[in-house]
Design a protein around this motif. Sequence first.
Motif, PDB file in Angstrom:
ATOM      1  N   MET A   1       0.836  -1.201   0.000  1.00 28.87           N
ATOM      2  CA  MET A   1       0.000   0.000   0.000  1.00 28.87           C
ATOM      3  C   MET A   1       0.875   1.258   0.000  1.00 28.87           C
ATOM      4  O   MET A   1       1.900   1.282   0.678  1.00 28.87           O
ATOM      5  N   SER A   2       0.475   2.255  -0.788  1.00 28.48           N
ATOM      6  CA  SER A   2       1.332   3.441  -0.892  1.00 28.48           C
ATOM      7  C   SER A   2       1.264   4.280   0.397  1.00 28.48           C
ATOM      8  O   SER A   2       0.273   4.259   1.119  1.00 28.48           O
ATOM      9  N   ARG A   3       2.344   4.995   0.657  1.00 29.99           N
ATOM     10  CA  ARG A   3       2.372   5.902   1.802  1.00 29.99           C
ATOM     11  C   ARG A   3       1.834   7.258   1.340  1.00 29.99           C
ATOM     12  O   ARG A   3       2.019   7.647   0.189  1.00 29.99           O
ATOM     13  N   THR A   4       1.190   7.955   2.255  1.00 29.81           N
ATOM     14  CA  THR A   4       0.522   9.188   1.826  1.00 29.81           C
ATOM     15  C   THR A   4       0.901  10.383   2.715  1.00 29.81           C
ATOM     16  O   THR A   4       1.328  10.217   3.849  1.00 29.81           O
ATOM     17  N   TYR A   5       0.697  11.573   2.149  1.00 30.58           N
ATOM     18  CA  TYR A   5       0.921  12.805   2.912  1.00 30.58           C
ATOM     19  C   TYR A   5      -0.264  13.744   2.708  1.00 30.58           C
ATOM     20  O   TYR A   5      -0.974  13.671   1.703  1.00 30.58           O
ATOM     21  N   CYS A   6      -0.442  14.614   3.704  1.00 28.48           N
ATOM     22  CA  CYS A   6      -1.498  15.624   3.618  1.00 28.48           C
ATOM     23  C   CYS A   6      -0.877  16.965   4.041  1.00 28.48           C
ATOM     24  O   CYS A   6      -0.260  17.039   5.111  1.00 28.48           O
ATOM     25  N   ILE A   7      -0.995  17.971   3.180  1.00 27.98           N
ATOM     26  CA  ILE A   7      -0.465  19.295   3.543  1.00 27.98           C
ATOM     27  C   ILE A   7      -1.632  20.254   3.719  1.00 27.98           C
ATOM     28  O   ILE A   7      -2.487  20.373   2.837  1.00 27.98           O
ATOM     29  N   LYS A   8      -1.683  20.927   4.844  1.00 28.95           N
ATOM     30  CA  LYS A   8      -2.679  21.995   5.067  1.00 28.95           C
ATOM     31  C   LYS A   8      -1.939  23.317   4.941  1.00 28.95           C
ATOM     32  O   LYS A   8      -0.964  23.559   5.666  1.00 28.95           O
ATOM     33  N   THR A   9      -2.411  24.154   4.028  1.00 22.64           N
ATOM     34  CA  THR A   9      -1.728  25.417   3.755  1.00 22.64           C
ATOM     35  C   THR A   9      -2.576  26.590   4.219  1.00 22.64           C
ATOM     36  O   THR A   9      -3.779  26.627   3.952  1.00 22.64           O
ATOM     37  N   TYR A  10      -1.955  27.535   4.878  1.00 19.25           N
ATOM     38  CA  TYR A  10      -2.645  28.747   5.362  1.00 19.25           C
ATOM     39  C   TYR A  10      -1.958  29.945   4.718  1.00 19.25           C
ATOM     40  O   TYR A  10      -0.750  29.926   4.489  1.00 19.25           O
ATOM     41  N   GLY A  11      -2.746  31.012   4.491  1.00 20.38           N
ATOM     42  CA  GLY A  11      -2.133  32.274   4.090  1.00 20.38           C
ATOM     43  C   GLY A  11      -2.124  32.522   2.602  1.00 20.38           C
ATOM     44  O   GLY A  11      -3.023  32.107   1.874  1.00 20.38           O
ATOM     45  N   CYS A  12      -1.046  33.163   2.148  1.00 22.94           N
ATOM     46  CA  CYS A  12      -1.011  33.791   0.825  1.00 22.94           C
ATOM     47  C   CYS A  12      -0.552  32.823  -0.271  1.00 22.94           C
ATOM     48  O   CYS A  12      -0.240  31.666  -0.017  1.00 22.94           O
ATOM     49  N   GLN A  13      -0.454  33.375  -1.501  1.00 22.00           N
ATOM     50  CA  GLN A  13      -0.029  32.544  -2.633  1.00 22.00           C
ATOM     51  C   GLN A  13       1.423  32.091  -2.506  1.00 22.00           C
ATOM     52  O   GLN A  13       1.797  31.055  -3.027  1.00 22.00           O
ATOM     53  N   MET A  14       2.214  32.901  -1.796  1.00 21.46           N
ATOM     54  CA  MET A  14       3.604  32.511  -1.553  1.00 21.46           C
ATOM     55  C   MET A  14       3.618  31.167  -0.808  1.00 21.46           C
ATOM     56  O   MET A  14       4.361  30.252  -1.149  1.00 21.46           O
ATOM     57  N   ASN A  15       2.766  31.063   0.210  1.00 19.34           N
ATOM     58  CA  ASN A  15       2.679  29.814   0.971  1.00 19.34           C
ATOM     59  C   ASN A  15       2.124  28.675   0.116  1.00 19.34           C
ATOM     60  O   ASN A  15       2.577  27.542   0.209  1.00 19.34           O
ATOM     61  N   SER A  16       1.108  28.993  -0.720  1.00 10.97           N
ATOM     62  CA  SER A  16       0.545  27.945  -1.593  1.00 10.97           C
ATOM     63  C   SER A  16       1.642  27.375  -2.472  1.00 10.97           C
ATOM     64  O   SER A  16       1.751  26.156  -2.652  1.00 10.97           O
ATOM     65  N   HIS A  17       2.470  28.281  -3.014  1.00  8.55           N
ATOM     66  CA  HIS A  17       3.527  27.807  -3.909  1.00  8.55           C
ATOM     67  C   HIS A  17       4.575  27.004  -3.122  1.00  8.55           C
ATOM     68  O   HIS A  17       5.105  26.005  -3.617  1.00  8.55           O
ATOM     69  N   GLU A  18       4.854  27.433  -1.890  1.00  3.60           N
ATOM     70  CA  GLU A  18       5.835  26.677  -1.107  1.00  3.60           C
ATOM     71  C   GLU A  18       5.292  25.288  -0.765  1.00  3.60           C
ATOM     72  O   GLU A  18       6.049  24.320  -0.698  1.00  3.60           O
ATOM     73  N   SER A  19       3.981  25.192  -0.585  1.00  4.34           N
ATOM     74  CA  SER A  19       3.400  23.859  -0.365  1.00  4.34           C
ATOM     75  C   SER A  19       3.553  22.988  -1.609  1.00  4.34           C
ATOM     76  O   SER A  19       3.684  21.763  -1.499  1.00  4.34           O
ATOM     77  N   GLU A  20       3.537  23.614  -2.800  1.00  3.70           N
ATOM     78  CA  GLU A  20       3.778  22.826  -4.026  1.00  3.70           C
ATOM     79  C   GLU A  20       5.204  22.252  -4.012  1.00  3.70           C
ATOM     80  O   GLU A  20       5.461  21.174  -4.526  1.00  3.70           O
ATOM     81  N   LYS A  21       6.138  23.013  -3.410  1.00  4.82           N
ATOM     82  CA  LYS A  21       7.522  22.505  -3.312  1.00  4.82           C
ATOM     83  C   LYS A  21       7.605  21.387  -2.268  1.00  4.82           C
ATOM     84  O   LYS A  21       8.270  20.373  -2.487  1.00  4.82           O
TER      85      LYS A  21
END
Length: 432
Positions: free
Chosen positions: A1-21
């Motif tokens: 079974m694959s391992r999974t992750y969940c990211i919760k992002t708060y704030g601005c687009q800068m943070n959204s993009h950092e969550s993409e990284k």
Amino acid sequence: MSRTYCIKTYGCQMNSHESEKLSGILSSRGYDETDNIDIADIVLLNTCCIRESAETHILGNLGIIKKAKEKRPSMIVGVCGCMTQQNGAAEKLKKRCPFIDIIFGTHNLHMLSEYLDSAEKGKKVIDIWDSEGQIEEGLPIKRIGKISALVNIMYGCDNFCSYCIVPYVRGRERSRNPQNIISDVKNLIDGGYREITLLGQNVNSYSCDGVDFAELLNRLSDLEGNYWIKFLTSHPKDLSEKVISTIAQKEHLAHFIHLPIQSGSDRILQLMNRKYSAKEYLDKIEMVKSYLPDVGLSCDIMVGFPTETEEDFLQTLDVVEKVGYSNLYSFIYSQRKGTPADKMTQVPIEIKKERIDRLIKKQFVIANKIAEDSIGKIYTVLCDGKESDKFIGKTGSDKKVAFTGSNARLGEFTRVRITEAHNSKLIGIEVQ
Ligand code: SF4
């Protein structure tokens, strides 16, 4: 079974993009994404501290995550971003939430893989870097969308507005090498992305290897392809005529400017350390409109800054009336420890609430009028969604449009005539 992750992002687009990284790093370690913390092997909170409400929300969510971790102790919990980067915040968080496995800040997200190696061996990590170091290039990025993409061009801020925590948690301004930016944007265009948004706290002060922001836009807009470029955020004192005239000359640069004034009162602007007057701001708006008569303008306004009087607030309403923003992001001032404004005389919350209501009502009327003035006009629209029988898209001036048409395709540009406007929303029909 694959391992999974969940990211919760708060704030601005800068943070959204950092969550993409962060997503990119986790995907390259073989993890799949999930939005369900009850099954995730790794839960990461990428935090914001710009307003107190964001921090309260994050702490609330940590309570939920704690319960999930009690049921599945093998789950790795990480917290990063602006909230943890604040002076002493990581230690406080560790005491309050000892179940967190990894705490890191804004300057070292590229270290996530190493931190996970430690956490997987049961070793807790707290690593907050005081200074920003070099810009890390070449991190894997797992992008959320397939049509619009975010690209950092610079990091940090040197402005020290008296209410803002960003310079303390994001460090001093540093710009990415133009070649790296051009290469990223080219790859995105070649990969089918149609809307590229350049990101920085103050993109107008971009400067690297003799290339300023206008020149960067100029070079980017010489790339071959079918795309447009937008950018966020501009500081009014740094937005130059050279940037605006470049936008006016180049086909791929969208006619949209987000230019936060924050307050229309010179007294408050001075207390905010914004380094421009309301008149200088309005002169800049006039300059923008003279080059780009069809420009879409948006703005941030902060209501209830310390000592703000009714007269100060009326001056803000006056600017809003004069400019005519299609979109306004209005906020109630939030006290941030460590900033000069925190120590100033505060405005009672009831007054702040009453003022923001009046501002929202005023903006509602203005946005409606702007939307009604669009009826009959034809816009180039980037189609980026579908809702029941209508396509959804946006114009280069960032107006949202719902439209019908038989040739529209998701991720492609089309031409749309506006036929109706409802509560500032545009409705249209595709034209050939
Ligand atoms: S320009 Fe002012 S408001 Fe914007 S990030 Fe910098 S300090 Fe904060």
